[in-house]
Each structure stands twice: as structure tokens, then as C-alpha cells.
Scaffold this motif. Structure first.
Motif, PDB file in Angstrom:
ATOM      1  N   LEU A 128       3.472  -0.579  13.781  1.00  0.00           N
ATOM      2  CA  LEU A 128       3.437  -0.943  12.358  1.00  0.00           C
ATOM      3  C   LEU A 128       4.400  -2.094  12.121  1.00  0.00           C
ATOM      4  O   LEU A 128       5.558  -2.043  12.530  1.00  0.00           O
ATOM      5  CB  LEU A 128       3.833   0.264  11.491  1.00  0.00           C
ATOM      6  N   ARG A 129       3.916  -3.148  11.482  1.00  0.00           N
ATOM      7  CA  ARG A 129       4.730  -4.348  11.310  1.00  0.00           C
ATOM      8  C   ARG A 129       5.649  -4.281  10.099  1.00  0.00           C
ATOM      9  O   ARG A 129       6.798  -4.663  10.178  1.00  0.00           O
ATOM     10  CB  ARG A 129       3.827  -5.589  11.221  1.00  0.00           C
ATOM     11  N   GLU A 171       0.873  -1.180   0.000  1.00  0.00           N
ATOM     12  CA  GLU A 171       0.000   0.000   0.000  1.00  0.00           C
ATOM     13  C   GLU A 171       0.902   1.219   0.000  1.00  0.00           C
ATOM     14  O   GLU A 171       1.834   1.309   0.804  1.00  0.00           O
ATOM     15  CB  GLU A 171      -0.868  -0.015   1.253  1.00  0.00           C
ATOM     16  N   LEU A 198      -2.461   1.400  10.542  1.00  0.00           N
ATOM     17  CA  LEU A 198      -2.043   0.166  11.214  1.00  0.00           C
ATOM     18  C   LEU A 198      -2.922  -1.022  10.840  1.00  0.00           C
ATOM     19  O   LEU A 198      -2.504  -2.171  10.976  1.00  0.00           O
ATOM     20  CB  LEU A 198      -2.036   0.359  12.731  1.00  0.00           C
ATOM     21  N   SER A 199      -4.132  -0.772  10.344  1.00  0.00           N
ATOM     22  CA  SER A 199      -5.030  -1.864   9.968  1.00  0.00           C
ATOM     23  C   SER A 199      -4.729  -2.424   8.571  1.00  0.00           C
ATOM     24  O   SER A 199      -5.295  -3.446   8.186  1.00  0.00           O
ATOM     25  CB  SER A 199      -6.486  -1.405  10.039  1.00  0.00           C
ATOM     26  N   ILE A 200      -3.852  -1.774   7.835  1.00  0.00           N
ATOM     27  CA  ILE A 200      -3.485  -2.257   6.495  1.00  0.00           C
ATOM     28  C   ILE A 200      -2.725  -3.567   6.653  1.00  0.00           C
ATOM     29  O   ILE A 200      -1.760  -3.643   7.403  1.00  0.00           O
ATOM     30  CB  ILE A 200      -2.651  -1.204   5.739  1.00  0.00           C
ATOM     31  N   GLU A 201      -3.169  -4.593   5.952  1.00  0.00           N
ATOM     32  CA  GLU A 201      -2.608  -5.927   6.156  1.00  0.00           C
ATOM     33  C   GLU A 201      -1.522  -6.306   5.153  1.00  0.00           C
ATOM     34  O   GLU A 201      -1.244  -7.485   4.958  1.00  0.00           O
ATOM     35  CB  GLU A 201      -3.732  -6.954   6.132  1.00  0.00           C
ATOM     36  N   ARG A 215      -4.904   9.375  12.056  1.00  0.00           N
ATOM     37  CA  ARG A 215      -5.347   8.276  11.184  1.00  0.00           C
ATOM     38  C   ARG A 215      -4.506   7.012  11.361  1.00  0.00           C
ATOM     39  O   ARG A 215      -4.524   6.125  10.521  1.00  0.00           O
ATOM     40  CB  ARG A 215      -5.332   8.758   9.733  1.00  0.00           C
ATOM     41  N   LYS A 216      -3.774   6.941  12.486  1.00  0.00           N
ATOM     42  CA  LYS A 216      -2.864   5.806  12.701  1.00  0.00           C
ATOM     43  C   LYS A 216      -3.590   4.469  12.673  1.00  0.00           C
ATOM     44  O   LYS A 216      -3.070   3.499  12.136  1.00  0.00           O
ATOM     45  CB  LYS A 216      -2.060   5.964  13.980  1.00  0.00           C
ATOM     46  N   ASP A 217      -4.806   4.392  13.243  1.00  0.00           N
ATOM     47  CA  ASP A 217      -5.537   3.116  13.248  1.00  0.00           C
ATOM     48  C   ASP A 217      -5.838   2.657  11.823  1.00  0.00           C
ATOM     49  O   ASP A 217      -5.754   1.470  11.517  1.00  0.00           O
ATOM     50  CB  ASP A 217      -6.825   3.225  14.063  1.00  0.00           C
ATOM     51  N   GLU A 218      -6.181   3.611  10.970  1.00  0.00           N
ATOM     52  CA  GLU A 218      -6.431   3.300   9.550  1.00  0.00           C
ATOM     53  C   GLU A 218      -5.170   2.713   8.918  1.00  0.00           C
ATOM     54  O   GLU A 218      -5.233   1.716   8.192  1.00  0.00           O
ATOM     55  CB  GLU A 218      -6.844   4.591   8.840  1.00  0.00           C
ATOM     56  N   GLN A 234       4.201   2.844  17.053  1.00  0.00           N
ATOM     57  CA  GLN A 234       2.806   2.505  17.347  1.00  0.00           C
ATOM     58  C   GLN A 234       2.483   1.045  17.002  1.00  0.00           C
ATOM     59  O   GLN A 234       1.359   0.601  17.197  1.00  0.00           O
ATOM     60  CB  GLN A 234       1.858   3.430  16.566  1.00  0.00           C
TER      61      GLN A 234
END
Length: 99
Positions: free
Chosen positions: A76-77, A13, A48-51, A43-46, A74
């Protein structure tokens, strides 16, 4: 994985952390989501939810580096600093075809 390996995989992404005005003046990368640096925290949750791997970029790589440092802290992997948008666009074109 390196940035080039992620680009070659085609599974990522793109997030442009420049201001909307900069996109209008300078251009953009098709398919990239615009989340200006000032909005990253809200918008960090948005994000961080990207897989899939997240490639952040801006004009020179400074703001995307700051955003990546924050997001890594926060949780992010898989995040990458794509650097400046013109260099990233060239890297994408060289490793994935033209955009």
C-alpha cells in the motif's frame, strides 16, 4: 502528508474495518466502505487498487492499525490510520465541512 492534510485535500478513500454489527449499533461515517478486519487479507487487491490515499479506521484505532501494517507490507502506497471512528468523524467535520 499528514492525515489532516489528506482530509483537507478531499482526495481519499475511507475504509471502516469494524464488523457490520458495530456500524448498526454505533453508527458510521457516510461514504466509508466497510471491509471488516477479518476480510482485509482476502480483499487486499481491492484495497491496493485504490488510486488515492486510504484512511482506515475502526472503534479505537487498534484494528485499523493492524490492517494498515498488513496492507503496508503488501505494498500500500498511501495509507493512514484514522483511529477511532468518532474522532475521525470530528476531524472530517472540522477539516472538510459536515457529513
Amino acid at each position: 502528508m499528514s492525515l489532516t492534510e489528506v482530509i483537507k485535500s478531499g482526495n481519499y478513500e475511507l475504509i471502516d474495518v469494524r464488523e457490520p454489527m458495530e456500524l448498526e449499533m454505533d453508527g458510521n461515517i457516510e461514504g466509508a466502505k466497510n471491509i471488516p478486519l477479518g476480510e482485509v487479507e482476502a480483499r487486499k487487491d481491492e484495497i491496493l487498487s485504490i488510486e488515492k490515499p486510504v484512511i482506515l479506521f475502526c472503534r479505537s484505532g487498534n484494528r485499523s492499525g493492524k490492517a494498515l501494517d498488513y496492507l503496508n507490507a503488501q505494498g500500500l502506497r498511501e495509507g493512514y490510520n484514522g483511529g477511532g471512528w468518532t474522532e475521525l468523524k470530528a476531524n472530517l467535520e472540522a477539516n472538510q465541512g459536515t457529513f
